[in-house]
Motif scaffolding. Structure first.
Motif, PDB file in Angstrom:
ATOM      1  N   GLY A 139       0.798  -1.225   0.000  1.00 54.82           N
ATOM      2  CA  GLY A 139       0.000   0.000   0.000  1.00 54.82           C
ATOM      3  C   GLY A 139       0.831   1.275   0.000  1.00 54.82           C
ATOM      4  N   PHE A 140       0.556   2.118  -0.993  1.00 55.95           N
ATOM      5  CA  PHE A 140       1.326   3.343  -1.161  1.00 55.95           C
ATOM      6  C   PHE A 140       1.345   4.201   0.103  1.00 55.95           C
ATOM      7  N   GLU A 141       0.182   4.301   0.751  1.00 54.37           N
ATOM      8  CA  GLU A 141       0.079   5.191   1.911  1.00 54.37           C
ATOM      9  C   GLU A 141       0.892   4.686   3.099  1.00 54.37           C
ATOM     10  N   ASN A 142       1.366   3.434   3.026  1.00 52.18           N
ATOM     11  CA  ASN A 142       2.143   2.873   4.145  1.00 52.18           C
ATOM     12  C   ASN A 142       3.650   3.052   4.008  1.00 52.18           C
ATOM     13  N   ILE A 143       4.064   3.765   2.953  1.00 54.96           N
ATOM     14  CA  ILE A 143       5.512   3.944   2.753  1.00 54.96           C
ATOM     15  C   ILE A 143       6.173   4.632   3.956  1.00 54.96           C
ATOM     16  N   PRO A 144       5.615   5.744   4.465  1.00 57.74           N
ATOM     17  CA  PRO A 144       6.297   6.383   5.610  1.00 57.74           C
ATOM     18  C   PRO A 144       6.445   5.435   6.804  1.00 57.74           C
TER      19      PRO A 144
END
Lengths: 339, 339
Positions: A310-315
């Motif tokens: 999931g892109f939003e989980n990168i941080p």
């Protein structure tokens, strides 16, 4: 096509440990490709410790990230629209365009990767920067000889786990330092390190290293710096070589990184500490890639990936790096490659 | 002949700065030479910072001095009685037999020196260990290229003053760091260093180094370690090389030598720190000696000696080393060579 894309930008420069406020997810327009350009849909992004250094505004080996600009770094994507003769839709490509769901790349910013020799994610890991960093750092600076002892800190990490396996291929006695029993077991049982020491549970790291390295230490591949490295330095042999690849223990320090000065040890042991970054060996990447791919195909190199989704989980994935929870290369899978 | 000789022995191992109690002057019998031996009357003894390291009982590149045994080190003497075919009375010889007025040497412990190419004392300095240390450390590890900037700490010392001159011969921009205005003047006016910084009187060593090294620092020949070296590290160029020759700032510390860890700097600059001792280059001494003698005869190398007089003054001379009062090589003259 989708005209919008998501990006993760550097919202503020961290002091000490980065946190969620360091990053911001934004939506922006995706640029339509012009002649000589392609539109890429991101499949995987790489999440690496060195990125921490780019978040501060100080001279280093790579330019600092700009504030409010996308975090760049290794990424793999699928060409979804091509205005280039060199690429066509469906090609899988790699580039340094970073944390965004789509990117409009010029031809010279990307290169095609072979989907068949290994899973495509390996091009961000063992067949990419990670593997090449291990290969050149160990062989060009560490120069292990058969029968010598090679110690690796951050041994279960992306680079360290490859360093140890290459050292085994070269006939060295290989000892890893890592921070969990799961990692220790992985190093000894899966990667066949000769020994491994858990720096978090040891009563005395120096003593445990002495036991694991009865003939002293000839090569120390240093990914972490700090007190772990101080302990390793106590056991160096004459003419020891130390490739200095990372210093993750120091990256989030708010104050100075203070410890025993090394000069006296270096003199007593005629030892070398040599910092490097992969770019120092840029003219030799093809040689390194061929060697790594051969060892991989012969089954001499194993790798492990920790893939978050999931892109939003990168941080969050990036912040996890500093918790020491991951084995092998850490990636975030942003989208599925169509079958 | 005189059957008695004087020796200076290690009376106790110092903690912190050595003092008069560290040493004891004793009288003992001089051994009569047997077949293959010669009796030497000492003319000069060498007094060197590295000897401090041998006074403690810890593993190093040379064995520690034994308690109540003579302090050994470089010495030059005149053969006064020979039972060897290889030497005759009047020969001037060099050996490592140390702080004693007479010594009975086996043939293989000494070598004859040429009285005519330069004053005999130079064989303990610019044509001896000191010169060779400068030569190999700078050229084999520092590898200065024409136009690069070479910085030297302890620049007015025995080794440092030769390093700077060899760097000038190689076409480098040479900057010395030293601790008195007299030394600064010596470096700039006598040895033609491009610039020199007095670390004792500077308001800010880092700033003064920046001014003296407008193109950054490519080679740092480190004789001192400590805070001076920390300041130099702030100005390293990419791919800087640092021969680590000495760390005199740390030798008399009672506690640990603590300071900023260097790993991050080394990585950012792809820089090398390499400790060495002269023995690492033992197979190449003849080459080095020839080069130094040629430069000396061509007038390209100058040297200065600080010669103290009198056997009983050797301990004081040694203690002076740590006061930083001497320019060039420090020797004690024990007896006059007969004309």
């Amino acid at each position: 096509m989708n005209n919008k894309k998501e990006q993760i930008i550097l919202a503020e420069r961290p002091t000490g440990t980065p946190d969620k406020n360091t990053f911001k997810l934004v939506e922006t327009d995706s640029k339509q490709p012009e002649k000589g350009e392609v539109l890429i849909r991101t499949l995987y992004v790489s999440v690496d410790p060195y990125m921490r250094g780019r978040m501060i505004d100080a001279p280093s080996y790579v330019a600092p990230f700009e504030l409010n600009a996308v975090i760049d770094g290794g990424a793999i994507g699928e060409v979804v629209e091509s205005k280039s003769d060199q690429f066509q839709s469906g090609d899988v490509v790699i580039g340094g365009y970073g944390w965004q769901t789509y990117y409009t790349a010029k031809e010279n910013e990307i290169r095609k990767i072979d989907k068949d020799i290994a899973p495509i994610s390996t091009h961000l890991g063992i067949l990419g920067m990670t593997g090449l960093t291990a290969y050149f750092g160990l062989l060009e600076i560490g120069k292990p000889k058969e029968g010598e002892t090679v110690v690796i800190s951050g041994a279960a990490g992306a680079v360290g786990s490859i360093v140890g396996q290459i050292a085994k291929i070269k006939g060295a006695h290989v000892v890893g330092i890592a921070g969990s029993d799961e990692k220790i077991q992985y190093l000894k049982e899966e990667l066949h390190f000769d020994d491994a020491v858990n720096y978090k549970t040891t009563a005395n790291l120096e003593n445990d290293l002495a036991k694991a390295c009865p003939n002293g230490i000839d090569v120390y591949f240093d990914n972490v710096g700090g007190e772990i490295s101080d302990a390793v330095h106590a056991h160096l042999n004459k003419f020891a070589r130390m490739p200095i690849c990372g210093a993750i223990s120091s990256y989030n320090l708010e104050g100075e990184d203070i410890g025993p000065r090394v000069q006296t040890t270096l003199i007593k042991k005629s030892a070398v500490m040599q910092g490097f970054t992969l770019g120092d060996f840029a003219d030799r990447f093809p040689e390194g890639t061929v060697a790594l791919a051969e060892w991989l195909q012969e089954g001499k190199l194993k790798y492990q990936e920790t893939i978050k989704e999931g892109f939003e989980n990168i941080p969050d994935a990036f912040l996890d790096l500093f918790e020491g929870n991951n084995i092998g290369k850490l990636l975030v899978k942003v989208a599925e490659l169509p079958q």
